[in-house]
Enzyme design. Structure first.
Site, PDB file in Angstrom:
ATOM      1  N   GLN A  95      21.319   5.655  93.903  1.00 16.08           N
ATOM      2  CA  GLN A  95      22.197   4.733  93.186  1.00 16.08           C
ATOM      3  C   GLN A  95      23.525   5.410  92.879  1.00 16.08           C
ATOM      4  O   GLN A  95      23.564   6.615  92.652  1.00 16.08           O
ATOM      5  CB  GLN A  95      21.545   4.295  91.872  1.00 16.08           C
ATOM      6  CG  GLN A  95      20.342   3.410  92.048  1.00 16.08           C
ATOM      7  CD  GLN A  95      19.571   3.271  90.748  1.00 16.08           C
ATOM      8  OE1 GLN A  95      20.144   3.006  89.712  1.00 16.08           O
ATOM      9  NE2 GLN A  95      18.269   3.489  90.798  1.00 16.08           N
ATOM     10  N   GLU A  96      24.558   4.588  92.805  1.00 19.13           N
ATOM     11  CA  GLU A  96      25.906   5.138  92.686  1.00 19.13           C
ATOM     12  C   GLU A  96      26.009   6.155  91.555  1.00 19.13           C
ATOM     13  O   GLU A  96      26.547   7.245  91.722  1.00 19.13           O
ATOM     14  CB  GLU A  96      26.917   4.013  92.493  1.00 19.13           C
ATOM     15  CG  GLU A  96      28.325   4.541  92.706  1.00 19.13           C
ATOM     16  CD  GLU A  96      29.370   3.451  92.746  1.00 19.13           C
ATOM     17  OE1 GLU A  96      29.015   2.266  92.593  1.00 19.13           O
ATOM     18  OE2 GLU A  96      30.540   3.818  92.927  1.00 19.13           O
TER      19      GLU A  96
END
Ligand SMILES: Nc1nc2c(ncn2[C@@H]2O[C@H](COP(=O)(O)OP(=O)(O)O)[C@@H](O)[C@H]2O)c(=O)[nH]1
Ligand SMILES: Nc1nc2c(ncn2[C@@H]2O[C@H](COP(=O)(O)OP(=O)(O)O)[C@@H](O)[C@H]2O)c(=O)[nH]1
Ligand SMILES: [Mg+2]
Lengths: 135, 201
Positions: free
Chosen positions: B79-80
Site C-alpha cells: 500500500q502507498e
C-alpha cells in the site's frame, strides 16, 4: 488496566491460545520474562494516540524480542485506539517501534479499537493462518 | 588440520544466504508468490491455503534452499503508505522481485512509478531485479509486450544490473521455478554483494 496479570485460555478456530495480559507498569515489567517459554506469538498492544510514550513501548519491545525464547515468535502489533482521530498510521507505528529493523521475524500491524471491537477478528484470523504456515 | 576441519564444517553446515526483497503494489500477488515458492521448494512445507492470504501490513519471511544456496525472502506491504518502508531493506538485499498485477491496467502507471523510484535508489545499485508479470492465468490479462511498453521509459534507468521480465502465475505456479532459478544464478554471480554465511539448524 491489568495489575499483575490475568491468564485466560481462549479457543479460536481449534487453536488454543493461552493469553497473558501483562500489566504495563514499569515496576512489573521485569516479570514479563517469566512467561516467555513456549511462546509462538507475541501480541503487543500499543496506544496509537500516545506519542509521548511510544519510545518507551519501542525499547520494551526491542528488549523483549532479544530474549532467546522469543526468537521464533511471530509479532502482532495492535495499533489500538484507532477510533481516535489523532491515531498514528501503521507506517508511523512501524517506524516508531523500529519494526523495519526486524529482518528475521514475521510481523504484522493491525488497526484495532478495543472499545469498538474493530480489527480484532481480522487480526486473530491472520494469526491463526500465520501459526499454521510456519516454516 | 584445523583448516581442513573448519572447511569441512563450512561445507556441511553452512549455506550462502541471499536476501530477496519482494516488492510491488498491494494486491499484485507478492504474498501468494512467496507461499507458492515456499511450497514448491520445501518438501516438508505444508503451506497455508492461498485463498486465506490477507493484506500485508508488515513483513512475511520465508527461506528456501536451491542446491547449496539459501534464499531468504522479505515480503513487504505494498500500500502507498507502506512503500516508505521498502528502502529500509535495500542495503541488505541481494535481489529484488518486483510483482505486477497484469490484470490491473488501471494501476499500471502507479506500479511503474513505484518501480522507477525503487530502481533509481542508490542503495540498490547493481542488484538484480526480476519483474514478474503476475496473474497470467487470467485470460484477459496484459501480455509481456504490453507491460514492457508501459515500463519502456524505465529502461534507461535500470543501469548495470541483471533484469528479467518473466510471465508468471503465483496462483498456479507457472513461471515460478524459472524466475527463482534465474534469481539464484544472478545473485551468486554478483560479486558486489557477497552472501551472508548462515549455519543451517
Ligand atoms: N478510545 C479508546 N480507548 C480505549 C481503547 N482501548 C482501551 N481504551 C481505554 O484506555 C484505557 C486503558 O485500557 P486498559 O484495557 O485498562 O489498558 P491496559 O492498561 O493496557 O490493560 C481505558 O480507559 C480504556 O477504556 C480503544 O480502542 N479506544
Ligand atoms: N488469478 C490470479 N490471482 C492471483 C494471483 N496471484 C495472486 N492473486 C490474487 O490477488 C490477490 C492479492 O494477492 P496477495 O498475494 O495478497 O497480494 P499482495 O498484496 O501483493 O501480497 C489475492 O486475491 C490473490 O488470490 C495469480 O497469479 N492469479
Ligand atoms: Mg501481501
Amino acid at each position: 488496566m491489568a495489575i499483575g496479570f490475568n491468564v485466560e485460555t481462549v479457543t479460536y478456530k481449534n487453536l488454543k491460545f493461552q493469553v497473558w495480559d501483562l500489566g504495563g507498569q514499569t515496576s512489573i515489567r521485569p516479570y514479563w520474562r517469566c512467561y516467555y517459554s513456549n511462546t509462538d506469538a507475541v501480541i503487543y498492544v500499543v496506544d496509537s494516540c500516545d506519542r509521548d510514550r511510544i519510545g518507551t513501548s519501542k525499547s520494551e519491545l526491542v528488549a523483549m524480542l532479544e530474549e532467546e525464547e522469543l526468537k521464533k515468535a511471530i509479532l502482532v502489533v495492535f495499533a489500538n485506539k484507532q477510533d481516535m482521530e489523532q491515531a498514528m498510521t501503521p507506517t508511523e507505528m512501524a517506524n516508531a517501534l523500529g519494526l523495519p529493523a526486524l529482518k528475521d521475524r514475521k510481523w504484522q500491524i493491525f488497526k484495532t479499537s478495543a472499545t469498538k471491537g474493530t480489527g480484532l477478528d481480522e487480526a486473530m484470523e491472520w494469526l491463526v493462518e500465520a501459526l499454521k504456515s510456519r516454516q | 588440520m584445523y583448516t581442513l576441519l573448519s572447511g569441512l564444517y563450512k561445507y556441511m553446515f553452512q549455506r550462502d544466504e541471499y536476501c530477496i526483497l519482494i516488492l510491488g503494489l498491494d494486491n499484485a500477488g507478492k504474498t501468494t508468490f512467496l507461499e507458492q515458492t515456499k511450497t514448491r521448494f520445501n518438501k516438508n512445507y505444508k503451506g497455508m491455503s492461498l485463498s486465506k492470504i490477507t493484506t500485508t501490513v508488515g513483513l512475511n519471511i520465508g527461506t528456501i534452499d536451491v542446491g547449496k544456496t539459501r534464499l531468504m525472502f522479505w515480503d513487504l506491504g505494498g500500500q502507498e503508505e507502506l512503500q516508505s518502508l521498502w528502502d529500509k531493506y535495500y542495503a541488505e538485499s541481494h535481489g529484488v522481485i518486483y510483482v505486477i498485477d497484469s490484470t490491473d491496467e488501471e494501476r499500471l502507471s502507479e506500479s511503474k512509478r513505484a518501480f522507477e523510484k525503487m530502481i533509481t535508489s542508490e542503495a540498490l545499485e547493481g542488484v538484480p531485479i526480476l519483474v514478474l508479470a503476475n496473474k497470467q492465468d487470467v485470460e484477459t490479462c496484459l501480455s509481456i509486450p504490453d507491460i514492457k511498453t508501459a515500463f519502456s521509459d524505465c529502461i534507461n534507468k535500470i543501469g548495470k544490473r541483471d533484469c528479467l521480465t518473466q510471465a508468471c502465475s503465483a496462483l498456479t505456479g507457472k513461471g515460478v521455478n524459472e524466475g527463482i532459478e534465474w534469481m539464484v544464478k544472478c545473485v551468486v554471480r554478483n560479486i558486489h554483494r557477497p552472501p551472508r554465511k548462515k549455519d543451517i539448524t
